[in-house]
Design a protein around this motif. Structure first.
Motif, PDB file in Angstrom:
ATOM      1  N   VAL A  74      43.635  45.369  38.555  1.00 60.08           N
ATOM      2  CA  VAL A  74      43.795  44.513  37.373  1.00 60.08           C
ATOM      3  C   VAL A  74      42.587  43.584  37.268  1.00 60.08           C
ATOM      4  O   VAL A  74      42.279  42.851  38.205  1.00 60.08           O
ATOM      5  N   ILE A  75      41.932  43.648  36.113  1.00 63.17           N
ATOM      6  CA  ILE A  75      40.679  42.910  35.928  1.00 63.17           C
ATOM      7  C   ILE A  75      40.709  42.080  34.643  1.00 63.17           C
ATOM      8  O   ILE A  75      41.538  42.303  33.768  1.00 63.17           O
ATOM      9  N   SER A  76      39.769  41.158  34.549  1.00 59.18           N
ATOM     10  CA  SER A  76      39.599  40.364  33.334  1.00 59.18           C
ATOM     11  C   SER A  76      38.918  41.201  32.262  1.00 59.18           C
ATOM     12  O   SER A  76      38.228  42.166  32.564  1.00 59.18           O
ATOM     13  N   GLN A  77      39.083  40.776  31.017  1.00 51.46           N
ATOM     14  CA  GLN A  77      38.441  41.478  29.905  1.00 51.46           C
ATOM     15  C   GLN A  77      36.943  41.214  29.830  1.00 51.46           C
ATOM     16  O   GLN A  77      36.229  41.939  29.183  1.00 51.46           O
ATOM     17  N   ARG A  81      34.061  42.588  34.654  1.00 52.19           N
ATOM     18  CA  ARG A  81      34.957  43.687  35.040  1.00 52.19           C
ATOM     19  C   ARG A  81      35.546  43.460  36.428  1.00 52.19           C
ATOM     20  O   ARG A  81      35.780  44.390  37.190  1.00 52.19           O
ATOM     21  N   LEU A  82      35.776  42.192  36.743  1.00 55.40           N
ATOM     22  CA  LEU A  82      36.364  41.807  38.025  1.00 55.40           C
ATOM     23  C   LEU A  82      37.693  41.113  37.784  1.00 55.40           C
ATOM     24  O   LEU A  82      37.944  40.595  36.692  1.00 55.40           O
ATOM     25  N   PRO A  83      38.531  41.052  38.814  1.00 56.34           N
ATOM     26  CA  PRO A  83      39.744  40.240  38.695  1.00 56.34           C
ATOM     27  C   PRO A  83      39.367  38.759  38.595  1.00 56.34           C
ATOM     28  O   PRO A  83      38.230  38.375  38.895  1.00 56.34           O
ATOM     29  N   ARG A  84      40.340  37.965  38.229  1.00 55.07           N
ATOM     30  CA  ARG A  84      40.126  36.517  38.199  1.00 55.07           C
ATOM     31  C   ARG A  84      39.933  36.004  39.622  1.00 55.07           C
ATOM     32  O   ARG A  84      40.312  36.668  40.586  1.00 55.07           O
ATOM     33  N   THR A  85      39.372  34.806  39.730  1.00 57.18           N
ATOM     34  CA  THR A  85      39.096  34.263  41.064  1.00 57.18           C
ATOM     35  C   THR A  85      40.369  34.126  41.896  1.00 57.18           C
ATOM     36  O   THR A  85      40.311  34.219  43.114  1.00 57.18           O
ATOM     37  N   GLY A  86      41.513  33.931  41.248  1.00 60.15           N
ATOM     38  CA  GLY A  86      42.777  33.823  41.987  1.00 60.15           C
ATOM     39  C   GLY A  86      43.083  35.060  42.814  1.00 60.15           C
ATOM     40  O   GLY A  86      43.693  34.961  43.886  1.00 60.15           O
ATOM     41  N   PHE A  87      42.650  36.227  42.347  1.00 60.68           N
ATOM     42  CA  PHE A  87      42.848  37.457  43.121  1.00 60.68           C
ATOM     43  C   PHE A  87      42.105  37.363  44.450  1.00 60.68           C
ATOM     44  O   PHE A  87      42.637  37.696  45.507  1.00 60.68           O
ATOM     45  N   PHE A  88      40.854  36.902  44.388  1.00 60.42           N
ATOM     46  CA  PHE A  88      40.051  36.801  45.603  1.00 60.42           C
ATOM     47  C   PHE A  88      40.594  35.717  46.532  1.00 60.42           C
ATOM     48  O   PHE A  88      40.585  35.878  47.751  1.00 60.42           O
TER      49      PHE A  88
END
Length: 126
Positions: A74-77, A81-88
């Motif tokens: 699941v990524i940002s628009q 093309r990465l997930p939001r920083t909360g994912f990390f």
């Protein structure tokens, strides 16, 4: 750092739909945006917070079972093309990621995690 607000919950049907959507994305070897998931799952308000909480829960389940993190799909628009920083931040809490939550280290780790998700054979029930 605990959140004192009440926990965000997701219905069983929404949870199953989320797991199914990620399973389909994995099978087709593509990524999906947060917005597309919110729309497809028709999550109740606060939809994005509900999705985020569900993805973090799924990441914890995957980490506990020593599986690649399906929430990496699941990524940002945006252009990254990465997930939001909360994912990390979540991956860091789970002991899966070290380093800054944005930039080349995060992008490289994310690309590797996505590849691991695509290759892993998940059980039908999460």
């Amino acid at each position: 750092m605990s959140d004192s607000s009440s926990p965000i919950r997701i219905s069983r049907s929404h949870w199953q739909a989320l797991v199914h959507e990620l399973s389909e994305a994995r099978r087709q070897r593509h990524l999906v945006t947060y917005r597309a998931l919110v729309e497809r799952l028709q999550l109740p308000t606060p939809a994005m917070q509900t999705l985020t909480a569900a993805l973090e829960h799924l990441a914890a389940l995957d980490a506990r079972a020593d599986r690649p993190l399906r929430s990496a799909l699941v990524i940002s628009q945006g252009a990254s093309r990465l997930p939001r920083t909360g994912f990390f931040e979540c991956a860091r809490r789970l002991g899966r990621f070290t380093g800054p939550v944005d930039g080349p280290v995060a992008a490289s780790w994310h690309a590797g995690e996505v590849a691991r998700v695509f290759e892993f054979d998940y059980p039908e029930v999460p």
